[in-house]
Design an enzyme around this catalytic site. Structure first.
Site, PDB file in Angstrom:
ATOM      1  CG  ASP A 158      -2.300   0.578   0.899  1.00  0.00           C
ATOM      2  OD1 ASP A 158      -2.358   1.807   0.714  1.00  0.00           O
ATOM      3  OD2 ASP A 158      -3.289  -0.164   0.833  1.00  0.00           O
ATOM      4  CG  HIS A 207      -5.405   3.688   0.916  1.00  0.00           C
ATOM      5  ND1 HIS A 207      -5.013   2.413   0.570  1.00  0.00           N
ATOM      6  CD2 HIS A 207      -6.717   3.766   0.622  1.00  0.00           C
ATOM      7  CE1 HIS A 207      -6.054   1.763   0.070  1.00  0.00           C
ATOM      8  NE2 HIS A 207      -7.097   2.559   0.094  1.00  0.00           N
ATOM      9  CB  SER A 460      -9.441   0.260  -0.194  1.00  0.00           C
ATOM     10  OG  SER A 460      -8.963   0.470  -1.486  1.00  0.00           O
TER      11      SER A 460
END
Length: 551
Positions: A158, A207, A460
């Site tokens: 990520d 994220h 996600s």
């Protein structure tokens, strides 16, 4: 729009001129030895910056605008394409994951953004806000009675992991974490360090830290607990600060995951710049594509598929997000209005057939995950498709519970860890680190140590729930690898996930209708299949308690 010819999508000369600027960084694939490939690359005017021999890939720089033509003419080389386009984006571009933080027309109902400890003595302080772990039984009174992920290594491919976050610090393995990216000022904004290569324990996007908290926020009487609160987190940063996942970095992270012996890897992204990667013009039904763009898609397919297969062959259970385009991936065709997403402003609408793949999630060894809201209904944004989605998991859905006071409440989303500096930069927190609205939460313990958390939604967010349950399965059913480690074949992990998932039937009438949630009819989802297996939920909603307790 130019009509397609009998041989598929036509060449778009204007687009070819737009994307022809040499940016100096390339991915080159080869079939022979690294030494032979290096010689061929040098002869074509390139400099090898890195080699991933396991899948025959090299990262190359060259100032020569004709480098691609020259290197492709070499017999030792099987493919080449640009890795990214520098100078064609701009700092301050829309956040790559902007749709995961939805906007609402009216102020949301809710608390102050701060939370107190719930009454349950065995729960983490913010457990009352975690409907997601309650839904799947990843709680102290559920799956954690038997398994917590101890001895299991979970890689997070990520944008990074903020290893200083108090809820993640106990579980991050800094020694095995890696950063495969280099910040690009034209894309990511100013570099945070002189070399533009960040340490492997930071996340300047947020994220990856959110994903990591869902998997394995520690059970440390602080903040939240992850699905597998004692699993070890290994940061495999392949995403830029801007959220782009370039080809070389993605493949290198996958190969490293296999070589370093990780048990599970979560992948909540697709490899840029193509949402769907085609192998021929015949797969284009509408739209245009240049020779260069098609070559890039072909190279993405080859290298990502090879890297996924490599990691899987070395014992890694791979989990990926199905995507947020609210598309039926099992339908014969796919509409794509976002590709290529770099260089900037070069996207052109296209319609392609379903053999054009979103990668890595559509690689055959990847467990693809759709998203549900707290009502267990498929979230409107989530991709779906019979045979494409294997399992569903909590992803949050702001528009859930339409017609009730809970509609558009922040609590419909999934709360997880977030870097404080990113939260301040994005305006989620003020200069003192306090949340500016109900979509974020700050928790501070009695010693004055504080952690920041925010609510997001998306596939996600759904995928790391499945990765966390996979870690619980590896601990519970895996074999000892010496010391405290555990291991289990990916096929067995996938089998347990499928068998233990809670069946979810198609809606009455066979169509999930989202017009009440103020979506156009095109968002409605036709549910193919049975209660046991269908296109919206795959094998069902992941169930941690059933997975480890056999219920």
């Amino acid at each position: 729009m130019t009509a397609p010819t009998a041989t598929g999508a036509p060449v778009d000369e204007a687009a070819s001129q737009t994307t022809s600027t040499a940016d100096g960084e390339y991915v080159v694939s080869f079939t022979g030895t690294p030494e032979a490939a290096t010689a061929a690359i040098q002869a074509a005017g390139g400099t090898v910056e890195g080699v991933t021999a396991q899948v025959g890939m090299a990262l190359v720089s060259s100032p020569d605008a004709a480098f691609l033509e020259k290197v492709r003419a070499r017999g030792e080389i099987s493919g080449a394409a640009r890795n990214h386009a520098v100078g064609t984006a701009r700092p301050g571009m829309p956040h790559r994951f902007a749709e995961e933080r939805p906007a609402v027309a009216e102020p949301a109902a809710g608390g102050s953004g701060h939370a107190n400890r719930p009454e349950r003595a065995d729960a983490e302080p913010l457990a009352e806000l975690q409907w997601n772990t309650e839904m799947i039984g990843a709680t102290p009174e559920g799956a954690h009675r038997t398994a917590t992920g101890k001895g299991v290594d979970v890689g997070i491919i990520d944008t990074g992991i903020d290893a200083s976050h108090p809820d993640l610090a106990p579980n991050v393995d800094a020694d095995r974490s890696r950063n495969f990216t280099t910040d690009i000022p034209a894309v990511d904004g100013p570099c945070e360090v002189a070399s533009c290569v960040d340490p492997a324990d930071v996340d300047d996007n947020g994220h990856g830290t959110h994903v990591a908290g869902i998997v394995a926020a520690a059970g440390n009487d602080f903040g939240i607990a992850g699905v597998a609160p004692e699993a070890t987190l290994v940061n495999l940063r392949a995403g830029q600060d801007s959220g782009f996942f370039f080809l070389y970095e993605t493949v290198a992270a996958l190969v490293y995951a296999g070589d370093t012996g990780l048990d599970v890897v979560n992948m909540s992204f697709y490899t840029d710049p193509w949402l769907y990667n085609c192998s021929s013009r015949e797969e284009y039904l509408e739209g245009t594509v240049t020779d260069e763009e098609l070559a890039q898609q072909q190279l993405v397919r080859r290298l990502v598929l090879d890297a996924v297969a490599y990691a899987h062959s070395r014992g890694v259970t791979l989990v990926g997000s199905a995507g947020n385009e609210h598309q039926d991936l099992a339908a014969p065709t796919r509409v794509d209005e976002t590709s290529p997403d770099y260089p900037l402003d070069t996207a052109r609408p296209r319609t392609v057939v379903n053999t054009c793949l979103s990668l890595p999630s559509e690689a055959p060894q990847v467990i693809s995950v759709s998203a549900v809201g707290p009502s267990t209904t498929k979230a409107d944004y989530s991709n779906y498709g019979l045979g494409d989605v294997e399992i569903a998991a909590p992803g949050g859905w702001l528009r859930d519970f339409v017609g009730t006071p809970a509609f558009q409440a922040p609590s419909n989303l999934v709360l997880s860890s977030y870097p404080l500096d990113v939260a301040i930069a994005e305006g989620l927190a003020d200069e003192n680190g306090d949340p500016v609205d109900e979509f974020s939460v700050e928790y501070c313990d009695e010693a004055g140590v504080c952690g920041f958390y925010t609510y997001l939604q998306g596939t996600s967010v759904a995928s790391p729930h499945v990765a966390g349950v996979a870690a619980l399965i590896v601990e519970e059913l895996g074999r000892s690898t010496g010391h405290t480690g555990r291991a289990l074949e990916p096929e067995r992990v996938a089998g347990v996930l499928a068998r233990s998932a809670e069946d979810h039937a198609c809606p009455a009438g066979g169509v999930e209708v989202y017009t009440d949630e103020e979506r156009p009819p095109e968002w409605n989802a036709v549910c193919e299949g049975t209660t046991d297996v269908n296109g919206l939920y795959g094998e069902g909603i992941v169930d941690a308690e059933a997975a480890v307790l056999g219920r």
